[in-house]
Design a protein around this motif. Structure first.
Motif, mmCIF file in Angstrom:
data_model
loop_
_atom_site.group_PDB
_atom_site.id
_atom_site.type_symbol
_atom_site.label_atom_id
_atom_site.label_comp_id
_atom_site.label_asym_id
_atom_site.label_seq_id
_atom_site.Cartn_x
_atom_site.Cartn_y
_atom_site.Cartn_z
ATOM 1 N N UNK A 33 12.013 -1.591 -7.341
ATOM 2 C CA UNK A 33 11.996 -0.362 -8.121
ATOM 3 C C UNK A 33 13.353 0.351 -8.026
ATOM 4 N N UNK A 56 0.808 -1.210 0.000
ATOM 5 C CA UNK A 56 0.000 0.000 0.000
ATOM 6 C C UNK A 56 0.839 1.258 0.000
ATOM 7 N N UNK A 57 0.284 2.318 0.562
ATOM 8 C CA UNK A 57 0.649 3.682 0.193
ATOM 9 C C UNK A 57 2.064 4.167 0.516
ATOM 10 N N UNK A 58 2.536 3.848 1.706
ATOM 11 C CA UNK A 58 3.834 4.385 2.124
ATOM 12 C C UNK A 58 4.911 4.076 1.118
ATOM 13 N N UNK A 59 5.847 4.653 0.869
ATOM 14 C CA UNK A 59 6.253 6.001 0.774
ATOM 15 C C UNK A 59 6.379 6.442 -0.651
ATOM 16 N N UNK A 60 6.106 5.509 -1.584
ATOM 17 C CA UNK A 60 6.159 5.904 -2.994
ATOM 18 C C UNK A 60 4.770 5.944 -3.630
ATOM 19 N N UNK A 61 3.752 5.608 -2.869
ATOM 20 C CA UNK A 61 2.427 5.419 -3.467
ATOM 21 C C UNK A 61 2.209 3.931 -3.655
ATOM 22 N N UNK A 62 0.965 3.498 -3.773
ATOM 23 C CA UNK A 62 0.661 2.068 -3.864
ATOM 24 C C UNK A 62 1.375 1.398 -5.035
ATOM 25 N N UNK A 63 1.722 0.161 -4.836
ATOM 26 C CA UNK A 63 2.329 -0.622 -5.907
ATOM 27 C C UNK A 63 1.557 -1.917 -6.120
ATOM 28 N N UNK A 122 8.742 -4.295 -2.965
ATOM 29 C CA UNK A 122 8.367 -3.608 -4.205
ATOM 30 C C UNK A 122 9.155 -2.324 -4.406
ATOM 31 N N UNK A 177 12.973 -0.421 6.551
ATOM 32 C CA UNK A 177 11.623 0.074 6.285
ATOM 33 C C UNK A 177 11.336 0.195 4.790
#
Ligand code: SRM
Ligand code: SRM
Ligand code: SRM
Ligand code: SRM
Ligand code: SF4
Ligand code: SF4
Ligand code: SF4
Ligand code: SF4
Ligand code: SF4
Ligand code: SF4
Ligand code: SF4
Ligand code: SF4
Lengths: 341, 419, 341, 419
Positions: D366, D313-320, D362, D358
């Motif tokens: 990247x 989910x969201x943290x820290x690059x946006x959802x993947x 994913x 942390x």
């Protein structure tokens, strides 16, 4: 597999086809010729032992003493003949468990923790879910939607709820306020600095103590600094708002999985029933129900009719905040002459 | 004794084959002993052969111009001029053709005549940006050559950090799909910006292209900074009789496979009586069905343009397609055309004020964000500008209520023209 | 509009429909009832005045003294009656101008400058185009492709040719070598540093003179430093290779416009006829012709059958270089279970 | 005298309405004067009501555990314990349920019994990751509660920077679409990594999810770092008689609109005799046609899995979403399952060695690039891993020839199993 219904155990991996005789009921046929009817019912997920024991009794009386729960906290009872379905449904009804959530219905909302248990929530999940499911009772117990509707909630911007056809999420709108007296004591400063997605946090000395400060120009109010550093208060009774997102999808069915997209924001965090949220959700569901074609998931429907029309049909305002400006924003722009009128 | 022809064994291999050979053309020029350019073209062939041998180019740039102009001439000096002195200077004059690149044989011959006098006899019809490229001119001949062409009514095209020569598709002149007068729009805009073509002082180049419909025969979407496309707002016009004739002739399967199924938004449906049903609200004006069924379908009557900003090639972020900034602007009256010019003017002004050096407008939009750009050029935001709303929550939205108020106000107001 | 054929002038903006009686010929009908037949023929673009005068003569003899050129350097002659088409075609044939390039054919390749005129080319354009068009003569003069095929060339990585169904581009494979003696003299160093997309260039003093140096780990060999700083030689007879890209599209017809994608690289820069390039192009065109459905552009076809199958049908190798690692790489990964076997 | 019930006017409003009310449940627990948890639940209600009033949460974290475990307990201490002392400690025990979350009524009652003794009586069935969440335990009761559950055969689930509890869809147990034994795969992997569940020491959390097919009923694609999906390699099995029956019953238009037209790769065609034609080479195993026509279509017989890595989910690059790293792996024999475990083991090892603190896997993929990741986990590159090849030329490819050689070698070799 001793906890599995013997009928399922016997035909494990040997199912042939299924259909849905009525909302809330699945009918699976095995290669062996055996058949199983499953009755699905909604629960509050946050269950007291009394309610659980009631479900156990129903299982004992009507379903050979077995039950299972779905990925969405619905309960399912399995029976081996069609005539056992009606009494089971009746019993569930008597005990207040709505039967439904199958096929093109609105099934149970994915439920997170909220004020009941989590240490970082800006809102409650149980209350939001209960309020919405009350209002969606008809849609849960009937299969009148174009396809399955999966709604998710999340009670902070960490978003433990997943992607949803509709997602109800927290959106903070102000940078964190910092209790400088506590930072040195409870926060590992370099770790906190590293967590910020926009590098908005820098170490600072405040009132002679080591602390942190936030560049408000850079801060996107994501709240990622709050869990590792509770003195960086992001939750705010007024400025932590609710936002509605649509078109998320996990399945690779037809179209590839997709992320939900922001459609409405600025909704007040309004317990105990969050009526503003319910209103927007019903508005969107209404447009989807009336306009989508069979088998179109929410996002697929909008993909066909276009976002301009979605905003038109729902009357939701379109603002600059809808336009992505985060990484990967470029592919979200319309790089074609495809335009809807 | 005339200069001997260079040996060009590699180039000679490009004389065979069914496609017209540029080598044969070059040789013919080189062998035109009665022409001033023969020696130049011999050395040109010599240098080119050398490039083929060494796989190395031998031109370098420089500055050559005509009076009062800061662009339009691409200067080329040979790095191996000692060996090939006659083609030591081989500049190109970029000349703007008529919109649609129409010619009378007469006008084309006149150009050839002038070019035989001052240049190499080699002309590219046309450069990828749309110029007539008169290739191969000595420095001393550039000015007189230009003067004569200018007298005939031709002007120099763009180069450097300025507005470039523009192209429009054949459109109105010979295409039933054309939804506005591309040539008119192009002429209006180009004429207005002539100064920025001739005296380039922008942060970087800026190209306009005009296509009459979504087929984009001018390659505007990716190869221009300001791309204008014809489109329509009302319903596709359907001649049901003609449609049924297609079905009858080709069969239902053909119609389903080649038309119905290929509509990108499933806006088409074949009725049981073999007539066509169009869900115009879901049609994105992609042109496919109209392209295939030319006799049965036509764009609607409420016509205008969609404008995209920011197409460009590879440097330095990777290729960019344009982005919709005007979903629709009617294009019927002269005032409508003036309004398009107004948008172009605002875009140009904003570009001049805000782009970094050597930054194309598409890169600038990406850097500052679409929303800021729209505000800068005074255009309203519209959901047609995006493929989808944001999928991430990384944004500070404490101005939500104000933005909602703005939207409601706009929706309440009568539709402005440039929307 | 004095340079426009009078028939077109009279019916300007008043056309009704068109069809294609045969390859190379368009037939447009105006609302007035007037009709025009257009005959399209290929040229070498880099035209000598003799060839141009020949075209003018053909126009005078057969086409009322008018002609036009297309966006792809094809020439077009317009006539007002069907019986004037055949003599026009014959005359074009006599003079060596192939008639074709309409409808689902392979039309003229977009032509750039190369060694003939540009100051930064790594290869020639005229020679590549001539070689390819020779070999594509049949495909130019026949309409046997599923849809239009637009091929582009570019003679350096600046890429003046646009997106193409097939694009033939230069790909440098080694960082620039620097002639340090010249840098101070001819390059504006800060500007050059700013041009590098990967910030691989930094100012340096070499042999006591201000110069530049390249971090070879960062350099992606794009050649962007070469035009503003010719001492940074990027062109190399051996290491500047040709690469083939497929699936670019400008039209918003059916699918949105798309960028072409890398499929083959490492092809030698092999004048005068670049046979390795021709081979790959024919290979790709052959697979497309045999397998695509009507109206599928190259990229649309591959979108349907999948890239695995494209590589299978063409036998082209798939390597790590095909996997994007530039900005926006994430959306190029397969984020679904959609898999082809 | 028993502790009075708190006034909960806001919560009370959540007792009405047709959906089962958690408030009613909480109250019932609070009113169970015979139970040890009644006072705790009274204060819990009091604190929750306060949260509703002030729109503020009042829990803070901390560290509470059981012997030998570093995870599985989510500690919660009240920030307003002075006011609500009985619920000052309200920890959650995360318990791993049976795969598919099947229960006998008996087993469920046993859990309730233990929980009545040590905890609050409040149980979430289930958490979003799949745990049984026993919510509301005092610190002192955590260990004995766990001991009793453990004796019954239950174990703690994951939390913190470790492997998390896993889920599989109902699959083989009751679904004809299931292409491998999800529960078996899950059990094998989870049991193997028990240590990393109980003693978390990874860079960050890592989740496994198992779906039997592309429908992804376990939300694996986005909500797990390691997502396994059933699929098949041979042809869809078609019962043409059953297919024709569908056409007969629903009409051709229904079939075209709801099945044929919705195939994402146009791999389906309706023949004139109302039978179905499937272009299996273009089928992407999306399940749609099989979902709709359950009686006529079934996945092929050459079954296995596709593995995607990196959903979160969201943290820290946006959802993947996850990315395909194994297009296909057969899943028939025990060895096949062991091979899947092998991939999981390599992924885990690589994650431990290479991820930053942390950083989810994913994000790591990247950061380092898919290609490096694949090399690290010893999997071969395959075009199925990408949606399309690169569209930009910004890459240094001087190793081209070597890479081509590698590919050819692999293609010449007999297909390895884990490909
Ligand atoms: C019981 C459950 C699995 C479990 O292990 O518990 C389940 C069971 C079935 N799913 Fe599911 N799905 C279940 C959660 C999901 C989820 C995850 C979720 O709900 O959070 C998804 C992914 C949602 C998403 O895309 O974000 C999911 C996407 C599907 C789909 C794909 C729908 C689509 O068109 O995109 C199908 C196919 C279908 O509907 O025929 C499907 C089909 C089915 C079938 C028909 C499979 C079968 O043949 O037995 C089952 C009955 C569906 C029904 O309700 O009519 N199931 N299914 C889950 C019930 C959840 C609930 O209580 O509502
Ligand atoms: C002549 C021409 C190629 C041709 O043979 O047709 C050409 C030739 C050059 N282009 Fe180009 N470009 C030509 C059309 C294009 C196009 C196509 C178009 O306009 O539709 C493009 C892609 C679209 C675009 O604008 O991005 C194009 C993208 C470039 C770029 C990359 C710009 C970018 O932002 O990525 C450069 C490099 C630069 O500007 O620094 C460039 C630079 C050049 C220079 C000036 C190289 C240089 O820096 O010295 C070349 C001069 C060659 C010469 O000796 O004449 N040329 N160039 C085309 C112009 C002829 C004309 O005026 O009609
Ligand atoms: C003459 C020309 C315009 C001009 O101003 O010169 C032209 C003329 C026509 N184009 Fe075009 N197109 C012309 C360049 C283009 C280009 C740009 C290019 O070639 O570089 C494109 C965009 C290519 C791309 O997507 O990258 C273009 C994409 C189309 C399409 C869309 C095809 C598609 O399915 O994607 C159509 C529609 C069609 O084929 O019915 C079209 C259709 C047409 C029609 C049928 C329009 C009409 O009704 O008259 C004309 C005859 C087409 C034919 O060849 O059968 N024209 N057309 C150009 C001829 C180029 C040539 O000599 O080959
Ligand atoms: C309990 C649960 C919500 C629920 O009510 O069901 C939950 C609750 C919390 N989640 Fe979660 N997450 C829960 C499922 C999820 C999921 C869904 C899933 O697993 O399918 C996700 C999205 C998928 C993913 O893993 O990305 C999820 C993404 C997060 C994240 C964001 C991770 C990220 O990389 O973006 C955090 C923050 C973190 O780890 O630092 C988080 C952190 C937390 C913490 C530990 C907050 C904290 O830092 O203190 C919450 C503890 C609440 C509590 O008091 O119990 N939780 N969390 C779910 C676990 C129950 C269980 O074990 O069964
Ligand atoms: S979404 Fe936030 S508040 Fe809700 S359970 Fe997850 S971490 Fe806690
Ligand atoms: S809220 Fe998010 S963006 Fe703002 S400082 Fe905290 S981590 Fe950074
Ligand atoms: S872009 Fe459209 S209007 Fe212009 S020539 Fe092409 S098809 Fe005709
Ligand atoms: S123009 Fe394109 S989008 Fe519109 S109906 Fe025709 S095919 Fe569909
Ligand atoms: S592609 Fe490169 S070499 Fe070719 S004309 Fe353009 S700038 Fe010159
Ligand atoms: S070739 Fe490109 S990446 Fe390498 S130094 Fe020059 S500009 Fe930078
Ligand atoms: S994911 Fe597939 S196999 Fe598993 S339950 Fe859902 S439909 Fe059945
Ligand atoms: S499974 Fe999906 S992709 Fe395959 S044929 Fe059926 S609908 Fe098409």
């Amino acid at each position: 597999m001793p906890l599995m219904h013997p009928l399922l155990r016997r035909n494990y991996g040997q199912w042939k086809w299924h259909d849905r005789p009525r909302p809330g009921v699945l009918h699976h046929v095995a290669r062996s010729g055996e058949e199983v009817w499953t009755v699905r019912a909604g629960t509050q997920r946050q269950l007291d032992v009394y309610s659980i024991r009631t479900l156990c009794e129903i299982a004992d009386t009507h379903a050979d003493g077995f039950l299972r729960f779905t990925t969405r906290s619905n309960v399912e009872f399995m029976v081996g003949s069609a005539d056992r379905v009606a009494p089971l449904i009746e019993s569930l009804g008597e005990h207040g468990f709505p039967v439904g959530g199958t096929g093109p219905s609105v099934t149970m909302i994915s439920h997170t923790q909220g004020w009941l248990h989590c240490d970082i929530p800006a809102t409650d999940a149980s209350g939001v879910v209960k309020s919405l499911m009350d209002s969606l009772h008809h849609e849960f117990t009937h299969e009148e939607m174009p396809n399955q509707v999966k709604i998710t909630t999340s009670c902070c911007q960490i978003n433990c709820g997943g992607q949803g056809d509709i997602a109800i999420n927290i959106q903070h709108t102000k940078p964190p306020t910092i209790n400088h007296d506590l930072v040195a004591q409870v926060c590992e400063r370099p770790a906190v600095v590293a967590r910020c997605p926009t590098a908005a946090i820098r170490p600072a000395v405040v009132n002679g103590k080591p602390s942190l400060e936030v560049d408000e120009k850079k801060c996107v109010c994501c709240g990622a600094c709050f869990p590792p550093c509770p003195p960086m208060r992001i939750n705010d009774p007024v400025h932590s708002k609710l936002a509605i997102w649509v078109g998320g999808k996990h399945s690779s069915t037809r179209t590839k999985p997709s992320f939900h997209k922001l459609v409405a924001a600025g909704l007040p965090n309004n317990p105990p029933r969050w009526p503003e949220v319910t209103e927007v959700v019903h508005n969107i569901l209404g447009a989807y129900k009336a306009n989508a074609r069979p088998f179109e998931r929410m996002g697929e429907w909008i993909g066909r009719i276009g976002w301009p029309r979605f905003f038109e049909l729902t009357g939701l305002p379109f603002t600059k905040y809808h336009v992505d400006d985060w990484r990967l924003a470029r592919p979200s722009l319309n790089a074609s002459t495809h335009v809807y009128f | 004794m005339s200069k001997p022809m260079p040996a060009t064994p590699m180039l000679d291999q490009l004389e065979s084959g069914p496609w017209p050979s540029f080598v044969t053309g070059l040789k013919r020029l080189a062998e035109s002993e009665d022409k001033q350019y023969a020696p130049m073209m011999k050395d040109l062939l010599g240098q080119l052969e050398r490039s083929y041998e060494t796989r190395t180019g031998y031109w370098k740039g420089g500055t050559v111009g005509v009076l009062g102009y800061g662009a339009g001439i691409i200067a080329r000096f040979s790095e191996i001029a000692e060996e090939f002195p006659e083609s030591a200077e081989f500049h190109t004059l970029r000349i703007i053709p008529a919109p649609g690149t129409h010619y009378s044989a007469e006008s084309l011959r006149q150009i050839c005549d002038v070019w035989e006098k001052y240049g190499s006899g080699l002309i590219a019809l046309h450069g990828q940006t749309g110029d007539i490229m008169l290739q191969g001119c000595r420095t001393e001949n550039v000015q007189p050559c230009f003067d004569e062409l200018n007298e005939m009514g031709f002007d120099l095209g763009g180069a450097g950090a300025g507005i470039r020569t523009s192209i429009s598709c054949v459109g109105h002149a010979r295409c039933e799909h054309s939804c506005y007068d591309e040539a008119k729009a192009m002429r209006l805009i180009v004429n207005n910006f002539l100064d920025d073509i001739h005296r380039p002082s922008l942060p970087y180049k800026l190209k306009f292209k005009f296509s009459g419909c979504a087929n984009d025969c001018s390659n505007a979407v990716h190869r221009s900074d300001f791309a204008t496309f014809g489109t329509w707002r009302d319903d596709i016009r359907v001649d049901q009789q003609a449609f049924k004739a297609y079905v009858e002739q080709n069969g239902r399967k053909w119609m389903i496979d080649n038309v119905i199924r290929l509509c990108p938004t499933d806006a088409l449906s074949l009725n049981d009586d073999d007539s066509l049903e169009v869900d115009n609200a879901s049609c994105v004006r992609c042109m496919h069905c109209i392209n295939v069924l030319t006799k049965a379908l036509n764009p609607g009557r409420d016509r205008g343009v969609t404008v995209l900003i920011g197409g460009k090639r590879t440097l330095k972020v990777g290729d960019l397609m344009g982005t919709v900034v005007v979903p629709f602007m009617p294009m019927k009256t002269d005032e409508d055309y003036e309004k398009l010019l107004g948008v172009a003017q605002r875009v140009l002004d904003f570009f001049v004020d805000n782009a970094l050096e050597h930054e194309r407008i598409g890169e600038m939009v990406e850097r500052i964000g679409l929303v800021n750009f729209l505000e800068g050029i005074e255009l309203d935001l519209d959901p047609n500008m995006i493929s989808h709303p944001r999928a991430n929550s990384y944004v500070r939205m404490d101005g939500w209520d104000e933005e909602v108020a703005k939207w409601r106000e706009r929706k309440a107001a009568p539709a402005p023209a440039a929307e």
